[in-house]
Design an enzyme around this catalytic site. Structure first.
Site, short mmCIF file in Angstrom:
data_model
loop_
_atom_site.label_atom_id
_atom_site.label_comp_id
_atom_site.label_asym_id
_atom_site.label_seq_id
_atom_site.Cartn_x
_atom_site.Cartn_y
_atom_site.Cartn_z
N TYR A 263 75.40 5.37 51.86
CA TYR A 263 74.29 6.31 51.90
C TYR A 263 74.77 7.65 51.32
O TYR A 263 74.70 8.70 51.93
CB TYR A 263 73.73 6.48 53.32
CG TYR A 263 72.25 6.79 53.30
CD1 TYR A 263 71.33 5.84 52.85
CD2 TYR A 263 71.77 8.04 53.66
CE1 TYR A 263 69.97 6.13 52.80
CE2 TYR A 263 70.42 8.35 53.61
CZ TYR A 263 69.53 7.38 53.18
OH TYR A 263 68.19 7.67 53.12
N GLY B 165 77.98 15.38 48.98
CA GLY B 165 79.29 15.56 49.61
C GLY B 165 80.24 14.47 49.14
O GLY B 165 81.36 14.75 48.68
N HIS B 166 79.78 13.20 49.24
CA HIS B 166 80.61 12.09 48.75
C HIS B 166 80.85 12.23 47.25
O HIS B 166 81.94 11.94 46.75
CB HIS B 166 79.90 10.75 48.98
CG HIS B 166 79.59 10.44 50.41
ND1 HIS B 166 78.32 10.44 50.92
CD2 HIS B 166 80.41 10.09 51.43
CE1 HIS B 166 78.36 10.12 52.20
NE2 HIS B 166 79.62 9.90 52.54
N GLN C 60 84.38 1.83 64.54
CA GLN C 60 84.43 3.25 64.88
C GLN C 60 83.17 3.75 65.59
O GLN C 60 83.01 4.95 65.80
CB GLN C 60 84.73 4.09 63.64
CG GLN C 60 83.64 4.14 62.58
CD GLN C 60 84.13 4.81 61.31
OE1 GLN C 60 84.93 4.26 60.57
NE2 GLN C 60 83.66 6.02 61.04
N GLY D 6 86.42 14.39 53.20
CA GLY D 6 85.73 15.68 53.28
C GLY D 6 86.24 16.53 54.43
O GLY D 6 86.57 16.01 55.50
N LYS E 40 84.36 18.34 56.11
CA LYS E 40 83.33 18.38 57.16
C LYS E 40 83.83 17.60 58.38
O LYS E 40 83.64 18.02 59.50
CB LYS E 40 82.02 17.79 56.67
CG LYS E 40 80.92 17.92 57.75
CD LYS E 40 79.56 17.63 57.23
CE LYS E 40 79.31 16.16 57.11
NZ LYS E 40 79.22 15.46 58.41
N ASP E 41 84.49 16.46 58.12
CA ASP E 41 85.11 15.70 59.21
C ASP E 41 86.54 16.19 59.37
O ASP E 41 87.51 15.47 59.08
CB ASP E 41 85.07 14.20 58.88
CG ASP E 41 83.66 13.68 58.79
OD1 ASP E 41 83.00 13.57 59.84
OD2 ASP E 41 83.18 13.42 57.67
N LYS F 182 75.82 18.78 54.13
CA LYS F 182 75.28 17.47 53.73
C LYS F 182 75.89 16.40 54.64
O LYS F 182 77.09 16.42 54.90
CB LYS F 182 75.67 17.15 52.29
CG LYS F 182 75.19 18.19 51.29
CD LYS F 182 74.11 17.63 50.42
CE LYS F 182 73.71 18.68 49.39
NZ LYS F 182 72.43 18.37 48.76
O1 PAF Z 1 84.16 9.50 57.02
C1 PAF Z 1 83.69 8.34 56.97
O2 PAF Z 1 82.67 8.08 56.31
C2 PAF Z 1 84.40 7.23 57.73
O3 PAF Z 1 84.88 7.66 58.95
C3 PAF Z 1 85.50 6.54 56.89
C4 PAF Z 1 86.64 7.49 56.57
C5 PAF Z 1 84.91 6.00 55.61
C6 PAF Z 1 86.09 5.37 57.69
O4 PAF Z 1 85.11 4.42 57.98
#
Ligand code: PAF
Length: 281
Positions: A32, A36-37, A61, A147, A149-150, A184
């Protein structure tokens, strides 16, 4: 640009590239994809001969009451974005490909996950570390892109790479924001129009915190209190946490100095959004 579903296909492609002496970047995502990606993919395309983007909503996760089922998915749109940004390969495995019958090996970190998002999402970082480790082993990239952001995830992955002697450069990329400041996120899709308007309070509180730091405020509690007051002035916002921690240890700080992360998670209806700022003083 190719889309592959199996580990063997990724390995065969990367082997060919390696034979030709090409460098490889990896952008791990849950799909999705948004700007940002795209900024991570752009960076990888700039720095590597070939770029692999993994698109995998990693069940490991997500906690039992979290949004695994409803997490947005759109592989067709993702493929267009990856192709137009110069990516070379999408790895889009099914959960059964990543977690074969009898799977029982995990990467479990102590310390860094026991703060911020880890407090309300106790299984999250074990799932992140495990899947990222697997992706690193499958793709064997020279560099991998995450990113800011995380920010807690970025700190944890940097630590994992260091602790486990992984020969991969981790590249952190700045937060990309909407015109009104909202960071984002794939999860912004959950916001109703009213919540979307309200969510701008996050970036406003980030701006307030940054301004206080720029003006010389050293008391972390004062900054966090002011940011919380601002967020609480928005009736649709429910704070999960706002905290200032040391970026390398994730331990709470009293005095703003060194490598500092000010991070927050705030709920707006179904959406739990995160934002932050990082300062080095
Ligand atoms: O940041 C994310 O989208 C997820 O945590 C990752 C790093 C792709 C791992 O599933």
């Amino acid at each position: 640009m190719k889309i592959v579903k199996t580990v063997d296909e990724v390995r065969a492609q990367v082997k060919e590239w390696r034979k030709a002496g090409l460098s490889v970047g990896l952008v791990p995502t849950m799909g999705y994809l948004h700007e940002g990606h795209q900024s991570l993919i752009k960076k990888s395309v700039e720095q590597n001969d070939r770029t692999v983007v993994s698109v995998f909503v990693n069940p490991m996760q997500f906690g039992p009451t979290e949004d695994l089922e409803s997490y947005p998915r759109d592989l067709e749109a993702d493929a267009k974005l990856v192709e137009s940004t110069g990516g070379d390969l999408i790895f889009n495995p099914e959960p059964e490909e990543m977690y074969k019958d009898g799977f029982c090996s995990f990467v479990n970190m102590t310390g860094l996950p026991d703060a911020l998002c880890g407090l309300t999402r106790p299984v999250h970082f074990k799932g992140v570390c495990t899947v990222v480790n697997k992706l690193f082993n499958i793709v064997k990239p020279d560099r991998a892109y995450f990113g800011e952001k995380d920010a807690q995830q970025l700190a944890i992955i940097m630590r994992m790479v260091k602790d486990l002697n992984m020969d991969i450069e981790i590249v952190g990329c700045p937060i990309i924001r909407e015109a009104d400041g909202l960071a984002k996120s794939s999860r912004n899709i959950y916001l109703t129009p009213e919540e979307r308007k309200a969510a701008v309070i996050l970036s406003k509180s980030v701006a307030l915190g940054k301004k206080m730091v720029a003006e010389g405020e050293k008391d972390a509690k004062k900054i966090v209190t002011a940011m919380k007051e601002l967020i609480n002035s928005e009736p649709l916002a429910t704070i999960d946490y706002v905290e200032m921690v040391d970026m390398d240890t994730m331990k709470a700080i009293d005095e703003v100095k060194g490598h500092v992360l000010c991070a927050m998670a705030v709920k707006f209806g179904k959406a739990r959004l995160i934002d932050n700022f990082i300062e080095t003083l």
